[in-house]
Design a protein around this motif. Sequence first.
Motif, short mmCIF file in Angstrom:
data_model
loop_
_atom_site.label_atom_id
_atom_site.label_comp_id
_atom_site.label_asym_id
_atom_site.label_seq_id
_atom_site.Cartn_x
_atom_site.Cartn_y
_atom_site.Cartn_z
N ASN A 276 0.83 -1.21 0.00
CA ASN A 276 0.00 0.00 0.00
C ASN A 276 0.86 1.26 0.00
O ASN A 276 0.56 2.22 -0.71
N GLN A 277 1.92 1.24 0.79
CA GLN A 277 2.79 2.42 0.84
C GLN A 277 3.51 2.64 -0.48
O GLN A 277 3.72 3.77 -0.91
N ALA A 278 3.89 1.52 -1.13
CA ALA A 278 4.56 1.63 -2.43
C ALA A 278 3.57 1.89 -3.57
O ALA A 278 3.98 2.16 -4.71
N ASN A 279 2.26 1.78 -3.26
CA ASN A 279 1.20 2.00 -4.24
C ASN A 279 1.30 1.02 -5.41
O ASN A 279 1.16 1.39 -6.57
N ILE A 280 1.58 -0.23 -5.10
CA ILE A 280 1.64 -1.29 -6.10
C ILE A 280 0.89 -2.51 -5.57
O ILE A 280 0.63 -2.63 -4.37
N GLU A 281 0.53 -3.42 -6.47
CA GLU A 281 -0.21 -4.62 -6.07
C GLU A 281 0.68 -5.85 -5.99
O GLU A 281 0.29 -6.85 -5.39
N THR A 282 1.84 -5.80 -6.62
CA THR A 282 2.72 -6.97 -6.61
C THR A 282 4.17 -6.53 -6.75
O THR A 282 4.45 -5.33 -6.96
N VAL A 283 5.07 -7.47 -6.60
CA VAL A 283 6.50 -7.24 -6.80
C VAL A 283 7.02 -8.35 -7.70
O VAL A 283 6.36 -9.36 -7.93
N ASP A 284 8.22 -8.17 -8.24
CA ASP A 284 8.79 -9.18 -9.13
C ASP A 284 9.41 -10.35 -8.36
O ASP A 284 9.37 -11.49 -8.81
#
Length: 380
Positions: A276-284
């Motif tokens: 949420n803080q990074a404003n993304i739903e996933t990472v690689d």
Amino acid sequence: MQQTPISITGLASVSPLGDNRDDILKAYLNTNHYFSTKDNTWVAQLNKGSLEKIKALKTENIKYKPLDNSVLFSILSSRNAIKEANWSTGSNFGVNIGSSRGATALFENHHEAFLKNNKAEILASPTTTLGNISSWVAHDLQTSGPEISHSITCSTALHALLNGMVWLKSGLADQFLIGGTEAPLTPFTIAQMQALKIYASNTETEYPCKALDFNKTKNSMILSEASASLCLESGHKPNRLAQIAGIGYATEILQHHVSLSSAGDCFKKSMKMALNQANIETVDVIVTHTPGTIKGDKAEYNAIKNTFKTLPFLTNNKWKIGHSLGASGVLSIEMAILMLQEQTVFNVPFFKQNQPKSINSIMINAVGFGGNAVSVIIKK
């Protein structure tokens, strides 16, 4: 509210993989483990070259002679980290170095002497206190900034990162040196892990630590000695190695002294907070905590499956170098930064999965006794 970006500008470690970037990268790219046996017990020890540097450090200053290896390891990695960040000794940066166990060998030796002589040695107290670590690192680097030591067991190093970020975001500091250090290869510390029935016992196996093997029938955690230090600065720095995009943290309600729910509730909360803080739903990629225990590995895996619709690439370094307790979190960040820089993943040989097409964001997880989870997301 506009978030102040935090850059990682320096990084160094000393571990069984070595103490310089080239050696560490080569070690991650192979499929070897770095364990040896000591008294018929698996351990992960520093290599000969690193031990020679620690020996030289111990003799370069008479004040360093009585210090525990946990302190000396941290002095070495911290010197190398600020060198990479181009920080000068004597400048005003903060220091937060944590440790799960602290001066293990030194404390055990002092206690043994006390039981024998019914008298404590003169430096028994100041050389075994937890604050001894950051204060000696700060002394060695001649910084005039704040110095903090703490222990939150295996998530200690990532909690140091959280603390350093708070100082930077508050404006009370522009630079912060954070890290973790551990010298746990002592009889009593190993015996404590064996008493918990989580230590590796099979000495005839290709991979003694089976972190990320979810079909294992025996616990396989192995202790490692190591230190890792990280330089944090406010803003987008041109020399940054990576940027911290998001952080998350959570603590479970204790059911037991070493409790972690089977669903990994603290991990679910910390990972979602970081996303949420990074404003993304996933990472690689996720560098997992997975210490090689049956329940601990499965709990984190369950939390990851519950958090991500499609599983990111999973990897860790404990199958290769074991668990360095309070230092492990920053070693995982080092691993993540190397993968970002090289644009390649470091595989776990017994855990097969699809390779990511590119690597732009990586999550690093850690958790300690009592369910103190931290998740950190870094980007290029």
